[in-house]
Scaffold this active site. Sequence first.
Site, PDB file in Angstrom:
ATOM      1  N   ARG A 169       0.665  -0.998   0.119  1.00  0.00           N
ATOM      2  CA  ARG A 169      -0.668   0.285   0.200  1.00  0.00           C
ATOM      3  C   ARG A 169       1.363   1.400  -0.601  1.00  0.00           C
ATOM      4  O   ARG A 169       1.817   1.496   0.574  1.00  0.00           O
ATOM      5  CB  ARG A 169      -0.928  -0.010   0.978  1.00  0.00           C
ATOM      6  CG  ARG A 169      -1.896  -1.032   1.474  1.00  0.00           C
ATOM      7  CD  ARG A 169      -2.388  -0.933   2.722  1.00  0.00           C
ATOM      8  NE  ARG A 169      -3.394  -2.614   2.791  1.00  0.00           N
ATOM      9  CZ  ARG A 169      -3.028  -3.263   3.390  1.00  0.00           C
ATOM     10  NH1 ARG A 169      -1.985  -4.008   3.851  1.00  0.00           N
ATOM     11  NH2 ARG A 169      -3.698  -4.656   3.779  1.00  0.00           N
ATOM     12  N   LYS A 193      -1.428  -2.865   8.311  1.00  0.00           N
ATOM     13  CA  LYS A 193      -2.670  -2.764   9.195  1.00  0.00           C
ATOM     14  C   LYS A 193      -2.643  -3.295  10.305  1.00  0.00           C
ATOM     15  O   LYS A 193      -2.080  -4.739  10.116  1.00  0.00           O
ATOM     16  CB  LYS A 193      -4.460  -3.097   8.281  1.00  0.00           C
ATOM     17  CG  LYS A 193      -4.140  -2.005   7.082  1.00  0.00           C
ATOM     18  CD  LYS A 193      -5.775  -2.432   6.133  1.00  0.00           C
ATOM     19  CE  LYS A 193      -5.812  -1.163   5.520  1.00  0.00           C
ATOM     20  NZ  LYS A 193      -7.160  -1.100   4.721  1.00  0.00           N
ATOM     21  N   HIS A 264      -2.735   2.143  -5.693  1.00  0.00           N
ATOM     22  CA  HIS A 264      -3.403   1.283  -5.024  1.00  0.00           C
ATOM     23  C   HIS A 264      -3.785   0.020  -6.646  1.00  0.00           C
ATOM     24  O   HIS A 264      -3.938  -1.201  -7.139  1.00  0.00           O
ATOM     25  CB  HIS A 264      -4.842   1.687  -4.590  1.00  0.00           C
ATOM     26  CG  HIS A 264      -5.319   0.131  -3.242  1.00  0.00           C
ATOM     27  ND1 HIS A 264      -5.157   0.122  -2.387  1.00  0.00           N
ATOM     28  CD2 HIS A 264      -6.145  -0.192  -3.691  1.00  0.00           C
ATOM     29  CE1 HIS A 264      -5.019  -0.659  -1.657  1.00  0.00           C
ATOM     30  NE2 HIS A 264      -6.581  -1.660  -2.539  1.00  0.00           N
ATOM     31  N   ARG A 267      -1.076  -2.236  -6.396  1.00  0.00           N
ATOM     32  CA  ARG A 267      -0.952  -3.391  -5.949  1.00  0.00           C
ATOM     33  C   ARG A 267      -2.010  -3.945  -7.171  1.00  0.00           C
ATOM     34  O   ARG A 267      -1.526  -5.420  -6.938  1.00  0.00           O
ATOM     35  CB  ARG A 267      -1.546  -2.869  -5.113  1.00  0.00           C
ATOM     36  CG  ARG A 267      -2.493  -3.834  -3.712  1.00  0.00           C
ATOM     37  CD  ARG A 267      -2.141  -3.242  -2.267  1.00  0.00           C
ATOM     38  NE  ARG A 267      -3.259  -3.521  -1.278  1.00  0.00           N
ATOM     39  CZ  ARG A 267      -2.622  -4.348  -0.622  1.00  0.00           C
ATOM     40  NH1 ARG A 267      -1.872  -4.140  -0.816  1.00  0.00           N
ATOM     41  NH2 ARG A 267      -3.370  -5.121   0.082  1.00  0.00           N
ATOM     42  N   HIS A 290      -3.380  -8.764   3.479  1.00  0.00           N
ATOM     43  CA  HIS A 290      -4.472  -9.541   3.837  1.00  0.00           C
ATOM     44  C   HIS A 290      -4.609 -10.093   5.401  1.00  0.00           C
ATOM     45  O   HIS A 290      -4.087 -10.963   5.327  1.00  0.00           O
ATOM     46  CB  HIS A 290      -5.289 -10.025   2.255  1.00  0.00           C
ATOM     47  CG  HIS A 290      -5.010  -9.067   1.328  1.00  0.00           C
ATOM     48  ND1 HIS A 290      -5.785  -9.620  -0.237  1.00  0.00           N
ATOM     49  CD2 HIS A 290      -5.776  -8.138   1.535  1.00  0.00           C
ATOM     50  CE1 HIS A 290      -6.200  -8.121  -1.166  1.00  0.00           C
ATOM     51  NE2 HIS A 290      -5.611  -6.881  -0.215  1.00  0.00           N
ATOM     52  N   TYR A 299      -9.111 -10.836  -6.787  1.00  0.00           N
ATOM     53  CA  TYR A 299      -7.824 -11.129  -8.033  1.00  0.00           C
ATOM     54  C   TYR A 299      -8.832 -12.277  -8.664  1.00  0.00           C
ATOM     55  O   TYR A 299      -7.722 -12.373  -9.758  1.00  0.00           O
ATOM     56  CB  TYR A 299      -6.826 -11.293  -7.048  1.00  0.00           C
ATOM     57  CG  TYR A 299      -6.189  -9.387  -6.449  1.00  0.00           C
ATOM     58  CD1 TYR A 299      -6.591  -8.374  -7.305  1.00  0.00           C
ATOM     59  CD2 TYR A 299      -6.827  -9.552  -5.111  1.00  0.00           C
ATOM     60  CE1 TYR A 299      -6.190  -7.247  -6.454  1.00  0.00           C
ATOM     61  CE2 TYR A 299      -6.532  -8.574  -4.300  1.00  0.00           C
ATOM     62  CZ  TYR A 299      -5.970  -7.015  -5.114  1.00  0.00           C
ATOM     63  OH  TYR A 299      -5.958  -5.898  -4.345  1.00  0.00           O
TER      64      TYR A 299
END
Length: 322
Positions: A169, A193, A264, A267, A290, A299
């Site tokens: 990110r 995150k 993004h 990404r 993730h 994806y």
Amino acid sequence: MDDTGGRGTGGRAEDDAVDAGGELEAAVAEFGRRLRAERDVSPHTLRAYLGDLRDLCAHAAETGATRPADLDVGLLRAWLARQHAMGRARATLARRTAAARAFTGHLHRIGVLESDPGLLLGTPQRRRSLPAVLTRDDAGRLLDEMDADGPLGLRDRAVLEVLYATGVRISELCGLDVDDLDTGHRTIRVLGKGGRERTVPMGEPAARAVQDWLRAGRPALADEDSGPALFLGARGRRLHPTSARRMVHARIAEVGGMPDMAPHGLRHSAASHLLEGGADLRSVQEILGHASLQTTQLYTHVSSERLKRVHRQAHPRGGLDD
């Protein structure tokens, strides 16, 4: 005299309303402190939740519900219905529902609410759209044809190479320090995150671009206030995500015939190309950071759609109706 008395009475009532409204706002502020301390949410998520809850407070005040104990499912549903009528996106409605549910759950746990009205809220289903991605040829053109002269040119090439090579990110990239780079193993250590750390591999082109930046670009911009930041802005400070986004848009615009794309999008492109190249879903999940495999599964749909398109164009009977 009557007018004066009226103003005095009205003023006291208004003061009471302000105090009550402050009680609800104070509860939101306390909830924010609890989130920050106990759940380690990202600054972006915290800011979004608190903004949502301040909007809920304003709506509640309009209806006369000015204390935390006044919150009920009818008020919450009315607030969300108003958001829907204003044309809020499904993703926004889903986040605001989650914010309200987290807040009322907190109030219930600390005894302010006897029951949790947030449990009665439905969650708007987010429409999962296929992300825009670059083709392999477009990614090659972007990285091979860009002007990389001067310190900023070296930086921009390194940033784009790393974004595409690793799928990180933009906030993660801007948070990198020089020590997060392992040139020998061609990996970077990323803080994602929720404070989750992961190690992400990158290929030789990205590693070479970063080394060029460190050798001939960063020293030209760095000053005593640069600190350990890997990527710097024009004034020598850590590169800010907003500046990095502008740069990515500008660099893509310089290459003709390509869709406008934010960081993004690179990404998305990295994930899609990894899957098309044979990478398994779990490995891509780990690379992207993730928390849920369900997010990564999006994806697979991207890859499937592109394979269908190739099949329709290339197979002699691929364009026939079923």
